[in-house]
Write a protein that holds these residues in place. Structure first.
Motif, PDB file in Angstrom:
ATOM      1  N   MET A 131       0.580  -1.305  -0.358  1.00 55.83           N
ATOM      2  CA  MET A 131      -0.145  -0.017  -0.174  1.00 55.83           C
ATOM      3  C   MET A 131       0.439   1.056  -0.108  1.00 55.83           C
ATOM      4  N   GLU A 132       0.567   2.336  -0.619  1.00 57.39           N
ATOM      5  CA  GLU A 132       1.105   3.039  -0.578  1.00 57.39           C
ATOM      6  C   GLU A 132       1.942   3.566   0.517  1.00 57.39           C
ATOM      7  N   ASN A 248      -0.720  13.854  -4.080  1.00 55.49           N
ATOM      8  CA  ASN A 248      -0.906  12.170  -3.926  1.00 55.49           C
ATOM      9  C   ASN A 248       0.400  11.757  -4.089  1.00 55.49           C
ATOM     10  N   PHE A 250       0.909   7.077  -5.695  1.00 53.18           N
ATOM     11  CA  PHE A 250      -0.701   5.630  -5.930  1.00 53.18           C
ATOM     12  C   PHE A 250       0.471   4.993  -6.435  1.00 53.18           C
ATOM     13  N   SER A 294      -3.634  -1.259  -5.737  1.00 52.69           N
ATOM     14  CA  SER A 294      -3.506  -0.380  -7.346  1.00 52.69           C
ATOM     15  C   SER A 294      -4.905   0.618  -6.418  1.00 52.69           C
ATOM     16  N   ASP A 295      -5.735   0.633  -5.760  1.00 53.63           N
ATOM     17  CA  ASP A 295      -7.074   0.171  -4.979  1.00 53.63           C
ATOM     18  C   ASP A 295      -7.528   1.934  -5.033  1.00 53.63           C
ATOM     19  N   LYS A 296      -6.343   3.358  -4.148  1.00 58.43           N
ATOM     20  CA  LYS A 296      -5.670   4.259  -4.388  1.00 58.43           C
ATOM     21  C   LYS A 296      -6.613   5.037  -5.731  1.00 58.43           C
ATOM     22  N   SER A 299      -9.982   3.712  -7.627  1.00 56.92           N
ATOM     23  CA  SER A 299     -10.587   4.569  -6.903  1.00 56.92           C
ATOM     24  C   SER A 299     -10.364   6.423  -6.841  1.00 56.92           C
ATOM     25  N   ILE A 300      -9.463   6.484  -6.628  1.00 51.13           N
ATOM     26  CA  ILE A 300      -9.643   8.095  -6.826  1.00 51.13           C
ATOM     27  C   ILE A 300      -9.210   8.822  -8.048  1.00 51.13           C
TER      28      ILE A 300
END
Ligand code: UFG
Length: 330
Positions: A131-132, A248, A250, A294-296, A299-300
């Protein structure tokens, strides 16, 4: 939009330029052609050959190309092995180049940058999928300089109001669906192009670096992500910044891991060649597994990889390599 792509003649840079131009954007490319290729420069893009460490050069590009909306920054050296043998080359090009670039951007009031980062910022992962906000502890100079570049954006942003998106790629691979542009590194160190050198008759066998890892067949697991899907993420990241969103970071990967053996087997299927493989010792510094969450980004940014199938990824690479066996060289 008018986008300045630094390193737009390189592998991921050139694919991003092709997607930007297909989307109707206005593109300016800067590349010193040290590792990039003039043949990969899109004919519809404006092109300036020069080095981002050269302040007067980069200033002159911003002066001539007024109203640039955002910068996408690929201009860096990216070979892990070389970065361990020649670390100061990486500090010089990657970090000093970015420092000069940021000075010029601040002076020209350009406040948005999308940055080509890497899974190498994490080092040996503490958990899978990565995760990031997981720990970043690079195990090589390349990853260290990319992490430092991210921090340079962060602190410059706080002082000067610049916003950035950093995209941490997992294993970039594949080629443009047209077969016109693709991967052409010298020396080549990446698994898929090296495998494909066997059916091209350029290499007798592919070496498998270690089969005693704690994975399902003992060989290393990686998250292979198509270069055009990476390119699309850069466009979404520019839009994200244009909409006024905050800086951000990602991850970009498919979230699926394949072992080295599975990649070789898939390449046999795609090429119809028996592709001889030989077991060798581990390569220093290879983590057993690297798989992204890569969910972030999904979703973003609304990112949806379109070429997640490994067979399709290798088929696009094969289309490029089989028609350009010497890369861009004639
Ligand atoms: N491999 C082989 N034989 C080869 C080449 C590679 O078995 O001839 C193996 C490697 O050991 C590794 C996998 O294939 O397990 C993939 O290797 P690559 O060199 O293609 O890619 P890496 O995973 O080493 O590197 C990628 C990115 C880097 C990034 C790194 C993060 O390409 O930019 O992940 O660790 F820094």
């Amino acid at each position: 939009m008018k986008i300045l792509v630094l390193g737009g003649a390189g592998y991921i840079g050139s694919h991003t330029v092709y997607e930007l131009i297909d989307a109707g954007e206005n593109v300016v490319i800067v590349d010193n052609l040290e590792t990039g290729h003039i043949e990969a420069v899109h004919p519809k893009a404006a092109f300036y050959q020069g080095d981002i460490r050269d302040r007067s050069f980069i200033d002159s590009v911003f002066d001539k190309e007024a109203d640039i909306d955002a910068v996408i920054h690929f201009a860096a050296n990216s070979l892990v092995g070389e970065s361990m043998v020649n670390p100061l080359k990486y500090y010089d090009n990657n970090l000093c180049g970015t420092k000069v670039l940021l000075e010029s951007m601040v002076a020209h009031n350009i406040d948005k940058i999308v940055f080509s980062s890497t899974a190498a910022t994490y080092g040996e992962p503490e958990r899978i999928p990565i995760m990031e906000d997981d720990c970043t502890a690079p195990t090589n100079t390349y990853g260290e300089t990319k992490l430092s570049m991210e921090k340079m954006f962060k602190w410059t942003g706080k002082a000067h109001g610049l916003r950035f998106v950093s995209l941490r790629y997992f294993n970039a691979c594949g080629a443009h669906i047209s077969g016109q542009i693709g991967e052409a590194h010298k020396p080549e160190t990446h698994l898929i192009p090296l495998i494909l050198q066997v059916p091209l008759g350029q290499r007798d066998h592919i070496s498998i670096f270690g089969n005693d890892y704690p994975t399902k067949d003992g060989t290393c697991v990686r998250d292979y992500i198509h270069v055009t899907d990476l390119a699309q993420a850069h466009i979404l990241a520019v839009k994200y910044l244009m909409e006024g969103n905050e800086s951000n970071i990602f991850n970009l990967g498919n979230g699926i891991g394949f072992t080295v053996n599975e990649v070789i087997e898939t390449a046999r299927k795609v090429t119809g060649d028996p592709i001889k493989a030989e077991m060798e010792d581990r390569r220093a510094g290879d983590p057993a597994q690297l798989i992204a969450s890569s969910d972030k980004a999904r979703s973003i940014l609304g990112w949806k990889p379109q070429h997640a199938d490994l067979e399709e990824i290798i088929a696009t690479a094969w289309k490029w390599h089989s028609t350009h066996p010497n890369g861009y060289a004639k």
